[in-house]
Enzyme design. Structure first.
Site, PDB file in Angstrom:
ATOM      1  N   ALA A  67       6.393   4.767   3.395  1.00 54.43           N
ATOM      2  CA  ALA A  67       8.337   4.771   3.799  1.00 54.43           C
ATOM      3  C   ALA A  67       8.213   4.041   5.401  1.00 54.43           C
ATOM      4  O   ALA A  67       9.640   3.687   5.931  1.00 54.43           O
ATOM      5  CB  ALA A  67       8.486   5.930   3.353  1.00 54.43           C
ATOM      6  N   GLU A  76      -7.330  -4.896   1.420  1.00 57.94           N
ATOM      7  CA  GLU A  76      -9.296  -5.891   2.227  1.00 57.94           C
ATOM      8  C   GLU A  76      -9.261  -4.776   2.700  1.00 57.94           C
ATOM      9  O   GLU A  76     -10.102  -3.899   3.152  1.00 57.94           O
ATOM     10  CB  GLU A  76      -9.013  -7.172   2.383  1.00 57.94           C
ATOM     11  CG  GLU A  76      -8.311  -7.765   1.953  1.00 57.94           C
ATOM     12  CD  GLU A  76      -6.472  -8.371   1.506  1.00 57.94           C
ATOM     13  OE1 GLU A  76      -6.612  -6.997   0.896  1.00 57.94           O
ATOM     14  OE2 GLU A  76      -6.126  -9.070   0.948  1.00 57.94           O
ATOM     15  N   CYS A 114      -5.677  -8.687   7.838  1.00 56.44           N
ATOM     16  CA  CYS A 114      -7.276  -8.427   7.869  1.00 56.44           C
ATOM     17  C   CYS A 114      -8.183  -9.461   7.357  1.00 56.44           C
ATOM     18  O   CYS A 114      -9.124  -9.104   7.479  1.00 56.44           O
ATOM     19  CB  CYS A 114      -6.891  -8.304   6.143  1.00 56.44           C
ATOM     20  SG  CYS A 114      -6.049  -6.795   5.198  1.00 56.44           S
TER      21      CYS A 114
HETATM   22  N1  THU Z   1      -1.139  -6.529   1.034  1.00 54.38           N
HETATM   23  C1  THU Z   1      -2.494  -6.693   0.597  1.00 54.38           C
HETATM   24  O1  THU Z   1      -2.468  -5.543   0.673  1.00 54.38           O
HETATM   25  N2  THU Z   1      -3.222  -7.464   0.981  1.00 54.38           N
HETATM   26  C2  THU Z   1      -3.040  -8.540   1.674  1.00 54.38           C
HETATM   27  O2  THU Z   1      -3.659  -9.806   1.085  1.00 54.38           O
HETATM   28  C3  THU Z   1      -2.076  -9.575   1.259  1.00 54.38           C
HETATM   29  C4  THU Z   1      -0.269  -7.878   1.337  1.00 54.38           C
HETATM   30  C5  THU Z   1       0.108  -5.935   0.606  1.00 54.38           C
HETATM   31  C6  THU Z   1       1.052  -4.804   1.357  1.00 54.38           C
HETATM   32  C7  THU Z   1       1.706  -5.031   0.748  1.00 54.38           C
HETATM   33  O3  THU Z   1       1.925  -3.162   0.409  1.00 54.38           O
HETATM   34  C8  THU Z   1       1.954  -5.318   0.015  1.00 54.38           C
HETATM   35  O4  THU Z   1       1.042  -6.351  -0.326  1.00 54.38           O
HETATM   36  C9  THU Z   1       2.853  -6.024   0.051  1.00 54.38           C
HETATM   37  O5  THU Z   1       3.059  -6.978   1.522  1.00 54.38           O
END
Ligand code: THU
Length: 161
Positions: A67, A76, A114
């Site tokens: 939240a 990743e 990441c």
């Molecule tokens: N997100 C990832 O887990 N990996 C990515 O490569 C791009 C973004 C997630 C972060 C957040 O929980 C959601 O996707 C939207 O940004």
């Protein structure tokens, strides 16, 4: 006069998962499976990652939101930190990322944080981490090293004196 320099980024674009070796397809399937375990009640964007270690293990991760938005973590880094906290001596040879809901047009790419986190591991293990970004039922972009995704990167060498 300033010298103009161009950076070329080598990557391979595979038209479909069928063009990949079975081990890479398998890694992408694990990323898809991981996405189903995302906790993403805020973005509703379910990301899966799966990495392969040099001892043949596959470690999965999914995004885990909060939240308080910045407290959330991407798929990743969930996989990366799970793998490295379990076996600090491990080498990661490849990581696959998939977002099944994103559709077949365009594979989703790792965010900047990441990329930075994966680059740290690449430096730590002194060996490249191959990256597979796969659109489900669509193309796969393959990069031979995370460093290619993050030119002009900051790393620990700047902290040495
Ligand atoms: N997100 C990832 O887990 N990996 C990515 O490569 C791009 C973004 C997630 C972060 C957040 O929980 C959601 O996707 C939207 O940004």
């Amino acid at each position: 006069m300033a010298a103009e320099q161009r950076i070329e980024i080598l990557h391979h674009r595979h038209g479909s998962w069928d063009d990949l070796p079975a081990t890479d397809r398998d890694l992408l399937e694990h990323a898809v499976a991981a996405a189903a375990r995302a906790y993403a009640p805020y973005s509703h964007f379910h990301v899966g990652a799966a990495l392969l270690t040099s001892d043949g293990r596959i470690v999965e991760g999914s995004n885990q939101e909060n939240a308080s938005f910045p407290a959330g973590i991407c798929a990743e880094r969930t996989a990366l930190h799970a793998a490295m906290s379990d076996r600090p001596e491990a080498h990661i040879t490849a990581i696959a990322v998939a977002v099944p809901q994103a559709g077949p047009d365009r594979p989703v790419a790792p965010c900047g944080i990441c990329r930075q986190a994966l680059l740290e591991q690449e430096r730590r293990q002194a060996a490249p981490i191959r990256l597979l970004m796969g659109a489900v039922n669509g193309p796969v972009i393959e990069m031979r090293s995370v460093a290619d995704l993050l030119p002009f990167s900051f790393d620990g060498s700047f902290l040495e004196r």
